[in-house]
Design a protein around this motif. Structure first.
Motif, PDB file in Angstrom:
ATOM      1  N   MET A 236      -5.563  -1.519   0.152  1.00 59.64           N
ATOM      2  CA  MET A 236      -6.584  -2.459   0.542  1.00 59.64           C
ATOM      3  C   MET A 236      -6.132  -4.010   0.427  1.00 59.64           C
ATOM      4  O   MET A 236      -6.325  -4.694   1.310  1.00 59.64           O
TER       5      MET A 236
ATOM      6  N   PHE B 258     -15.422  -4.201   1.388  1.00 65.33           N
ATOM      7  CA  PHE B 258     -14.188  -4.042   1.044  1.00 65.33           C
ATOM      8  C   PHE B 258     -13.738  -4.499  -0.184  1.00 65.33           C
ATOM      9  O   PHE B 258     -13.121  -4.080  -1.180  1.00 65.33           O
TER      10      PHE B 258
ATOM     11  N   TYR C  22      -7.137  -0.260   6.466  1.00 70.26           N
ATOM     12  CA  TYR C  22      -8.516  -0.214   5.896  1.00 70.26           C
ATOM     13  C   TYR C  22      -8.974   1.495   5.977  1.00 70.26           C
ATOM     14  O   TYR C  22      -9.583   1.753   4.776  1.00 70.26           O
TER      15      TYR C  22
ATOM     16  N   SER D 153      -6.984   3.278   3.020  1.00 77.44           N
ATOM     17  CA  SER D 153      -7.617   2.966   1.838  1.00 77.44           C
ATOM     18  C   SER D 153      -8.744   3.681   1.595  1.00 77.44           C
ATOM     19  O   SER D 153      -9.058   4.006   0.350  1.00 77.44           O
TER      20      SER D 153
END
Lengths: 154, 154
Positions: free
Chosen positions: B31, B43, B126, B129
């Protein structure tokens, strides 16, 4: 151990189940009446997950009423195992739905200016619906812990 | 009951803790190396939550190594209660972080065409992650259930 708060066949257990149903129904009601929710997968998943939670909690509430009326004991190993599996699966799905919707709501209202620009999105309704979903999950989490505790200590 | 898979002071418990640390570290690494993640609260929360999980799991891995080397018994009531509370708080925070990020990733890649239009967003990073975060949470969930079972059956 059978007098544990929230255990099946008790008034406290019944109150927890009714609370779960009511908050989940409120969450679905608010989300479904908000405009523009259907374009977001997370919001549709929230409705599906809360629907599943209503079915599960309503079923167990009926079982609690039945046990209370006939003074039946629901503390046998097979029944409690079934309650534990159902409760935990529903609780994890509900938390996942509430959190994914919360992530999207925060993105809409804080990270971007979607809520101000796109007037057809009812951001405040989304927030209320997510809050109800979290309350419903919280009550379900209490039931889940009680069931797991009962199973482990039977 | 002390030979339960994944219980503290056992090799299986140590393997679970190391797995949790590795997947959480991988999630943070992927990330943090993705561009444009800092504009999304979900996030950033994922990174914070995985950081907390690394601290907790690393601490318990060290305790497991200590117990294995000195053949100490970690099954007393106070210690297990502490592990249960820590494990459950971390597990709920991790699941919440993974799900909120997953909600946003699905929004970016399916509901809208953000991933195609805004080239500075590393959508595939993303996704990787979030997948690591779910794996890390899954291992932590196993540890949490084992701890809770131990506490209830002590």
């Amino acid at each position: 151990m059978k007098d544990l708060f929230g255990s099946p066949g008790k008034v406290s257990g019944l109150v927890l189940r009714i609370g779960q149903c009511l908050f989940a129904a409120a969450s679905i009601g608010v989300m479904a009446s908000a405009s523009g929710f259907s374009g977001t997968t997370a919001f549709c998943y929230l409705i599906a997950s809360m629907g599943l939670q209503i079915l599960w909690s309503f079923g167990l509430a009926c079982l609690d009423i039945h046990a209370l009326r006939l003074k039946r004991d629901l503390h046998n190993h097979v029944l409690v195992s079934l309650f534990v599996v159902g409760d935990w699966v529903t609780a994890i799905l509900s938390l996942a739905a509430a959190c994914s919707s919360a992530g999207v709501v925060v993105l809409f209202s804080r990270d971007t200016n979607f809520c101000r620009v796109e007037k057809q999105l009812s951001c405040s309704m989304y927030k209320i619906s997510v809050a109800f979903a979290f309350m419903s999950w919280f009550l379900l989490a209490i039931s889940s812990y009680v069931m797991f505790w009962l199973l482990a200590s039977v």
